[in-house]
Design a protein around this motif. Sequence first.
Motif, PDB file in Angstrom:
ATOM      1  N   PRO A  27     -25.767   9.136  21.344  1.00 47.27           N
ATOM      2  CA  PRO A  27     -25.477   9.008  19.904  1.00 47.27           C
ATOM      3  C   PRO A  27     -24.050   9.405  19.551  1.00 47.27           C
ATOM      4  O   PRO A  27     -23.463   8.872  18.599  1.00 47.27           O
ATOM      5  N   LYS A  28     -23.485  10.344  20.325  1.00 45.68           N
ATOM      6  CA  LYS A  28     -22.087  10.716  20.140  1.00 45.68           C
ATOM      7  C   LYS A  28     -21.266  10.076  21.260  1.00 45.68           C
ATOM      8  O   LYS A  28     -21.780   9.742  22.312  1.00 45.68           O
ATOM      9  N   VAL A  29     -19.974   9.933  21.016  1.00 44.09           N
ATOM     10  CA  VAL A  29     -19.122   9.316  22.029  1.00 44.09           C
ATOM     11  C   VAL A  29     -19.099  10.160  23.295  1.00 44.09           C
ATOM     12  O   VAL A  29     -19.209   9.648  24.412  1.00 44.09           O
ATOM     13  N   VAL A  30     -18.939  11.465  23.125  1.00 39.44           N
ATOM     14  CA  VAL A  30     -18.974  12.394  24.253  1.00 39.44           C
ATOM     15  C   VAL A  30     -19.886  13.555  23.899  1.00 39.44           C
ATOM     16  O   VAL A  30     -20.147  13.833  22.724  1.00 39.44           O
ATOM     17  N   GLN A  31     -20.352  14.248  24.931  1.00 35.20           N
ATOM     18  CA  GLN A  31     -21.227  15.390  24.714  1.00 35.20           C
ATOM     19  C   GLN A  31     -20.416  16.623  24.315  1.00 35.20           C
ATOM     20  O   GLN A  31     -19.253  16.759  24.681  1.00 35.20           O
ATOM     21  N   THR A  32     -21.065  17.495  23.587  1.00 37.71           N
ATOM     22  CA  THR A  32     -20.477  18.801  23.301  1.00 37.71           C
ATOM     23  C   THR A  32     -20.873  19.749  24.423  1.00 37.71           C
ATOM     24  O   THR A  32     -22.057  20.030  24.610  1.00 37.71           O
ATOM     25  N   PRO A  33     -19.894  20.242  25.203  1.00 37.99           N
ATOM     26  CA  PRO A  33     -20.242  21.105  26.341  1.00 37.99           C
ATOM     27  C   PRO A  33     -21.001  22.353  25.917  1.00 37.99           C
ATOM     28  O   PRO A  33     -20.688  22.988  24.908  1.00 37.99           O
ATOM     29  N   ALA A  34     -22.025  22.672  26.689  1.00 36.54           N
ATOM     30  CA  ALA A  34     -22.842  23.864  26.443  1.00 36.54           C
ATOM     31  C   ALA A  34     -23.538  24.234  27.743  1.00 36.54           C
ATOM     32  O   ALA A  34     -23.825  23.363  28.568  1.00 36.54           O
ATOM     33  N   PRO A  35     -23.827  25.521  27.960  1.00 32.32           N
ATOM     34  CA  PRO A  35     -24.515  25.937  29.191  1.00 32.32           C
ATOM     35  C   PRO A  35     -25.891  25.270  29.303  1.00 32.32           C
ATOM     36  O   PRO A  35     -26.568  25.045  28.307  1.00 32.32           O
ATOM     37  N   LEU A  36     -26.278  24.950  30.525  1.00 31.58           N
ATOM     38  CA  LEU A  36     -27.568  24.336  30.789  1.00 31.58           C
ATOM     39  C   LEU A  36     -28.470  25.346  31.491  1.00 31.58           C
ATOM     40  O   LEU A  36     -28.117  25.869  32.549  1.00 31.58           O
ATOM     41  N   SER A  37     -29.612  25.639  30.900  1.00 32.37           N
ATOM     42  CA  SER A  37     -30.527  26.617  31.477  1.00 32.37           C
ATOM     43  C   SER A  37     -31.241  26.055  32.706  1.00 32.37           C
ATOM     44  O   SER A  37     -31.678  24.903  32.708  1.00 32.37           O
ATOM     45  N   ARG A  38     -31.357  26.885  33.758  1.00 27.12           N
ATOM     46  CA  ARG A  38     -32.115  26.510  34.952  1.00 27.12           C
ATOM     47  C   ARG A  38     -33.452  27.247  35.009  1.00 27.12           C
ATOM     48  O   ARG A  38     -34.166  27.155  36.008  1.00 27.12           O
ATOM     49  N   GLU A  39     -33.806  27.949  33.969  1.00 21.84           N
ATOM     50  CA  GLU A  39     -35.041  28.729  33.976  1.00 21.84           C
ATOM     51  C   GLU A  39     -36.251  27.808  34.081  1.00 21.84           C
ATOM     52  O   GLU A  39     -36.362  26.801  33.375  1.00 21.84           O
ATOM     53  N   ASN A  40     -37.181  28.153  34.983  1.00 23.64           N
ATOM     54  CA  ASN A  40     -38.408  27.377  35.206  1.00 23.64           C
ATOM     55  C   ASN A  40     -38.111  25.899  35.486  1.00 23.64           C
ATOM     56  O   ASN A  40     -38.769  25.005  34.971  1.00 23.64           O
TER      57      ASN A  40
END
Length: 323
Positions: A188-201
């Motif tokens: 939906p946006k041209v580029v993503q807004t960087p943010a941490p990605l959780s690896r929990e579970n």
Amino acid sequence: MKRENVVGRANVEDTPELEAYYRALEGEELGALWNVANEIEPWYPQPKSVPTLWKWKKVEPFVRRAAELVSAEKAARRVVMLVNPGRKEWSAAAGLLYTGVQVMNPGEFTSAHRHQASALRFVMDGKGAYTVVDGERMTLGARDFVLTPNGTWHDHGVDADGTQCTWQDGLDIPLMNSLDANFYEVHPKVVQTPAPLSRENWSKPYSPVFLYKWDESYSHVKREGIHEYKNPLTGGPVMPTMGARLELIKETKPKRHTGSLIYQVAAGRGWSEIGGKRFEWEEKDIFCVPSWTQYRHGAHGEAVLFCFNDIPAMKALSLYREE
């Protein structure tokens, strides 16, 4: 029709009556299995892909020229594909694997998107490249290996203060298309807004590690001879349909197996005999080994090959065989 005078194989001779019968079948969108059985059920795999070597010295000028002729925005992904002579209709490099070389200039970026095909990248040269996968931004250097698994949002580019960058893309696009299972979406946006990605579970079917740095991987292959890129949670391949590894090359014995391989020369010089043909390769050259084609390698001094393949898909479907 391929006739074989062997018990259990089709060996029907043509007659005027049969030829009329075949024409009538075609008129009703039907056919006689015995006319094609020996071709569609061969004694062993008969790949249409042929062993092919793409020399970087010949490929590179076309890659650099693409950056002058086509904008990254209009191309969506500015890539020079490596197309096997026997698989042109599939845009495949070998079997059901696609590969190509992407080039991006400083300040350029792709729009964010996702697709059913799994993808991977092996960086060839340049500084300042990055990839964003499901919001997580990763900086890439030469010979780094990065994943964009199927269904993940991803975009990539080169920082404004970087240099022109190239990397090899590897995808299972032909496999997805052969299964009529491919999808493509634009974010939906041209580029993503960087943010941490959780690896929990973490329960996704691909590795939670998206970036495998060269220095660490190289130290492993120097010590072990073969370094498989793995999902650390399962010990299995990084993605369900494609695997990847590094190989420290010494002269190997001939072997063959189901599943296709795409190699890039990460370092050094050497040779490969594939299907009875000898290929001399050097750094950044790319070559393929089609399924069930006998091959072996040798090196002139130290050499390291990067390889990606569809062996995980073969094993998942209980189709893997080697000798």
